[in-house]
Design an enzyme around this catalytic site. Structure first.
Site, mmCIF file in Angstrom:
data_model
loop_
_atom_site.group_PDB
_atom_site.id
_atom_site.type_symbol
_atom_site.label_atom_id
_atom_site.label_comp_id
_atom_site.label_asym_id
_atom_site.label_seq_id
_atom_site.Cartn_x
_atom_site.Cartn_y
_atom_site.Cartn_z
ATOM 1 N N PRO A 151 0.794 -1.234 0.000
ATOM 2 C CA PRO A 151 0.000 0.000 0.000
ATOM 3 C C PRO A 151 0.828 1.286 0.000
ATOM 4 C CG PRO A 151 0.175 -0.848 2.226
ATOM 5 C CD PRO A 151 0.930 -1.816 1.343
ATOM 6 N N GLU A 152 2.118 1.212 -0.346
ATOM 7 C CA GLU A 152 3.005 2.370 -0.209
ATOM 8 C C GLU A 152 2.523 3.614 -0.955
ATOM 9 O OE1 GLU A 152 5.927 -1.104 0.437
ATOM 10 O OE2 GLU A 152 4.018 -0.730 -0.556
ATOM 11 N N LEU A 153 1.987 3.453 -2.178
ATOM 12 C CA LEU A 153 1.595 4.626 -2.952
ATOM 13 C C LEU A 153 0.506 5.438 -2.264
ATOM 14 C CD1 LEU A 153 1.643 3.424 -6.679
ATOM 15 C CD2 LEU A 153 3.165 5.056 -5.579
#
Length: 239
Positions: free
Chosen positions: A132-134
């Site tokens: 889920p980094e973005l």
């Protein structure tokens, strides 16, 4: 202790121990786990490793609380942390002994990379796996290689670009995990695998693991030559 080290006979259990942070990887935990892997590699009494997390989750990825201090003005610190993270993401597969990840709850970002970086994965039915980094304006740069190696490109890009989390059933379907069990059975199931490995002649399993990853990255002719070399070498394992 950011990593708890416990020996169960020839099986070493490494437990990420920041349960209040879902075992998020700050620099201290990242370094401690890397050192724990190195110590397992050096200890000839260790024949298999189980990697797990304390509390209700395996690993929530990078500790975002540290990011405020990892800025372009501190380039040396940024580069040091990146090098440490990159090393950790591939360290399990480079060990001479096999590693099984016992994963329950969250395994996201760097935690997802740690899980699939192990040789085998046992997951709980409560698994939440993804990148889920973005959503936090961060690029999953140091875990992308492992993800692309394990998944087809379309699904890998979907996970990176949308942040969608896979369930345990989906992770099993796509070959990211070997077994799915109830959350309270994750560690026992991983220990069962590790104990099986520990009974195998250690030189044989080390050679098999090394060859397994070598041939994955070689052209067919070179891979077959590597196999011939190990075939000759293994004749001495049963002496």
């Amino acid at each position: 202790m950011t990593v708890i080290v416990e020996d169960r006979g020839p099986v070493r259990v490494l437990t990420l121990n920041r349960p209040e942070k879902l075992n998020a990887l700050d620099t201290a935990l990242t370094r401690s786990l890397s050192e724990a892997f190195a110590a397992a590699e050096a200890d000839r009494d260790v024949r298999a490793v189980v990697l797990t997390g304390a509390g209700r989750g395996f690993c929530a990825g990078a500790d975002l609380g540290e990011f405020s201090s990892l800025t372009p003005e501190r380039a040396d610190a940024v580069l040091e942390r990146a090098a440490l993270t990159a090393k950790l993401q591939v360290q399990a597969r480079e060990l001479r002994v096999p590693v099984v990840a016992a994963v329950r709850g969250a395994a996201v970002g760097g935690g997802a990379g740690l899980a699939i970086g192990a040789d085998m994965v046992v997951a709980g039915t409560d698994l939440k796996f993804g990148y889920p980094e973005l959503k936090h304006s961060i690029v999953p740069a140091l875990v992308m290689t492992g993800l692309v190696q394990h998944l087809g490109r379309k699904l890998a890009f979907e996970l990176v670009s949308t942040g969608r989390l896979l369930t345990a059933a989906e992770a099993f379907e796509h070959g990211l995990v070997n077994r799915v069990v109830s959350p309270d059975e994750v560690l026992p199931a991983a220990l069962e695998i590790a104990e099986h490995w520990a009974k195998v002649e250690p030189r044989a399993i080390a050679a098999a693991k090394n060859l397994f990853y070598r041939v994955a990255d070689l052209p067919t002719d070179a891979a077959m030559r590597a196999g011939q070399d190990v075939n000759a070498l293994m004749r001495g394992f049963r002496a």
